[in-house]
Structures are given as C-alpha cells and as structure tokens.
Write an enzyme that holds these catalytic residues in place. Structure first.
Site, short mmCIF file in Angstrom:
data_model
loop_
_atom_site.label_atom_id
_atom_site.label_comp_id
_atom_site.label_asym_id
_atom_site.label_seq_id
_atom_site.Cartn_x
_atom_site.Cartn_y
_atom_site.Cartn_z
N TYR A 13 -22.25 -48.11 56.06
CA TYR A 13 -23.04 -47.76 57.24
C TYR A 13 -24.42 -47.29 56.75
CZ TYR A 13 -24.12 -45.78 61.82
OH TYR A 13 -24.71 -45.51 63.02
N GLY B 224 -26.54 -44.93 56.91
CA GLY B 224 -26.83 -43.59 56.41
C GLY B 224 -26.05 -43.19 55.17
N LYS B 225 -25.15 -44.04 54.68
CA LYS B 225 -24.36 -43.69 53.50
C LYS B 225 -25.23 -43.75 52.24
CE LYS B 225 -20.72 -42.96 55.87
NZ LYS B 225 -19.57 -43.82 56.01
N ASN B 226 -24.73 -43.15 51.17
CA ASN B 226 -25.48 -43.16 49.91
C ASN B 226 -25.83 -44.56 49.47
OD1 ASN B 226 -24.56 -40.51 50.18
ND2 ASN B 226 -24.36 -40.20 47.98
N LEU B 227 -24.93 -45.49 49.69
CA LEU B 227 -25.21 -46.91 49.52
C LEU B 227 -25.01 -47.54 50.89
CD1 LEU B 227 -25.86 -49.33 47.68
CD2 LEU B 227 -23.40 -49.58 47.26
#
Length: 368
Positions: free
Chosen positions: A182, A184-187
């Site tokens: 998603y 907003g995730k770190n990746l």
C-alpha cells in the site's frame, strides 16, 4: 505544516527512475504480471532471504492465499492478535476459518507468546503473529510453541519490510510471510500491491496458481482461484523503490532515534521500544499517552498531522461482534488502543521537522 507522510517528496526524489520504469512497461505492453513483476519477485525474495516470492494485488490477498496454501479452511481456527489492522482477521474469515485472539505484549504490542499455548485447540491450523509498526514479534518463542504443536506460522509482515529478528528478515522464519505495498508502507507501490514469500516449493506453486484464476496453464483451471495478479507497472515501480529501501530504512531509524532522545523522560509519554535482538524499521512511530486525544489536538494546532493505529481493537469492531469477545478480554490491546498516537515519520523528513514535532509534544507534556 508537517504532514504525517509525504509521498510527493518520495516521488520527487526518484522521479526519473520511476518515470523510466513506467514508460518501459507501457512500451512492452506487459500490463499484468510480466517480466517486471517476475524480476521484482526474484529481487524481493533475495532481500527477504527466502527461496520464493509471489506477487499479488494486495497484502490482504497475500494473507488470504497464504492461509489456503497452509491448508486452512472452513471450521478451522487461526490464532492472531486483536491489535492490528482488520485485514489480518478478515483474511482468516475469507477462508471460512475463525480468528482466535490472544493479547499483545504491553511494550512491543506484538503477540504475547506466554498467552499463545492456552489458545491452541485441536482446531488450530495456523498462527499469524503481526509484526506491528515495523517491529517483528517474538518469533523465537512463537515458532518454538508452533513447532511443538505442529502448527504452521504465517507472518503478517505487512508493516515490516526489512525488519529483523536475530538477524533473520521478516517473512523468512514462518512457513509463509505476507507483505503489503500500500502506498504509505515503507516499500509502497503507486497503487495497491502485495506479496507472499516462502521457502516451500509446493506453497509457492499453489500461490501462483491461486492468484491467476486457479490456472496451471492457460484455460486449465485446477483450483478454484482468484484474480489477485499484480500489475506490471506496480512491479516495475517496486523494483525501483526496493533499490532505495535500505537507505530509507536507515533514515527512518535515524529519525526514530532522534525522537526517542528528545522525548526521553517526559511525564506520561512513552516512546516506542526496540526490543533486544530486533531491527525496528519504524513504519509507524507510535508514542503512548494516557491523554492521547489532548496530545493530538496540541499537535494539530501546531500544524502537525498525526495518525491513530489503531483506536478500536478488532475484537471490539462491530463487524466481528459474531466472535463473541467483550471489552476487557484483552487488556493490553485495549489499553494500547486508548493511548497510541503515531507521529510523522518518513525518510524525507528533515532533522528540523523532527525537532519541531518533539518540541510540540514536549509543550503538551509540560502544560499537562
């Protein structure tokens, strides 16, 4: 204003690489799966230290297919935690199984191993610890308990790209590990995406068949499958971003260390703790305060965005009232839901922004 995260700043920092990757997919016309997705799978598996990675359209889909691959079905029970995003429990329900909750540790807010064994029954077919906020659960203890009972562990690593437990990467310890991309995730993808990783050849084969309508080959449907394929453009973008992930993780960890130093010693303010032997990747920097709502208002007035992860535990959500849990069943999770507040943290933050946020938090603590 200081945003909670800044996806525009991230894009600006890698714009040329991302644009070239997207244009390459458009030129190739490999819009669904294709070589970019296959290359990303190989690269992400190597990053996690696993033999296989199977890309899908969301992290929820990864959890859903992982449960099927592990043999979970109608009437079974799956043990997980109530302090998580609802998708963890929803995936269990998708396969017709029943989520069974155990409480979290008061400090890390991940699965409490000492609560686990009592929840195991003859119907327990999987254990799903959640690596919350970017920190892995106590996988040593959880895996040992699971092994004694012959129960597979499926890691919900949707918030833990690159996190480690005693040198092992998230997703590489259980039978399967699941990640979300998603935005907003770190990746994060530029849209939706997910992946499941495993060392098990049979699991990987089943995942690949299930994500593409149950096809073993075109129009040969050997299983009742799903349309869970990853788009080629997302695979190409994720390949670009994966090359930057370690630098971004180091920036997050530096910001978190600075926050923790500046916030140390404040009355009624508890910063997150990195447990011994673990590498926290700080998807979220969640502090705890008994007057969380007052703190959120103070920061909002100062032009600082915050987040709530998560204000209502899954066992108290109306959608899961049929499970029969009540308020008070999981006190650590319920207390966390009342106290946590996520501060801005993203790689592109400046040291000055971190200091501004910390100063506003300190002002609230002082006034209180």
């Amino acid at each position: 204003m200081i945003p909670f995260l800044d996806l525009k700043a991230q894009y600006a920092s890698i714009k040329d690489e991302v644009d070239a990757a997207v244009l390459g997919v458009l030129a190739s016309a490999q819009y669904v799966l294709g070589e970019e997705v296959a290359e990303f799978e190989r690269e992400f598996a190597a990053y996690c230290g696993t033999k296989h990675a199977v890309a899908v359209n969301t992290g929820t889909s990864a959890l859903h297919l992982a449960l099927i691959a592990a043999g979970v079905g109608p009437g079974d029970e799956v043990i997980t935690v109530p302090f998580t995003f609802v998708a963890t429990a929803s995936a269990v329900c998708y396969v017709g199984a029943r989520p069974v909750f155990v409480d979290v540790e008061p400090i890390t807010l991940t699965m409490a191993p000492e609560k686990l064994e009592a929840a195991i029954t003859p119907r327990t077919k999987a254990i799903v610890p959640v690596h919350l906020y970017g920190q892995m659960a106590d996988m040593g203890e959880i895996a040992a308990i699971a092994a004694r009972h012959g129960i597979p562990v499926i890691e919900d690593a949707c918030q833990a790209h690159g996190a480690e437990y005693r040198g092992q990467r998230a997703g590489s310890i259980g039978a399967l590990g699941c990640f979300s991309f998603y935005p907003g995730k770190n990746l994060g993808a530029c849209g939706e995406g997910g992946i499941a990783v495993t060392d098990n050849d049979d699991h990987a084969t089943m995942l690949r068949i299930l994500r593409d309508w149950g096809q073993e080959q075109r129009y040969h449907h050997v299983l009742k499958g799903f349309n869970y394929r990853m788009d080629g453009i997302q695979g190409a973008i994720l390949r670009v971003k994966l090359r930057h992930l370690e630098d971004w993780t180091n920036a997050r960890r530096a910001h978190a260390a600075r926050y923790s130093h500046l916030l140390k010693g404040l009355v009624d303010l508890v910063p997150p703790v990195e447990a011994p032997g673990r590498r926290h990747v700080y998807h979220v920097y969640a502090v705890r305060s008994r007057d969380r709502d007052s703190l959120a208002r103070t920061l909002h007035s100062a032009g600082i965005q915050t987040g709530l992860h998560y204000p209502i535990p899954v066992h108290l959500q109306k959608a899961h009232a049929d499970l029969g849990y009540q308020s008070g069943d999981f006190p650590a999770a319920e207390r966390a839901a009342r106290e946590v507040l996520s501060l801005p943290i993203y790689p592109e933050m400046t040291a000055r922004q971190v200091e501004q946020v910390a100063a506003s938090v300190e002002q609230d603590a002082y006034v209180a």
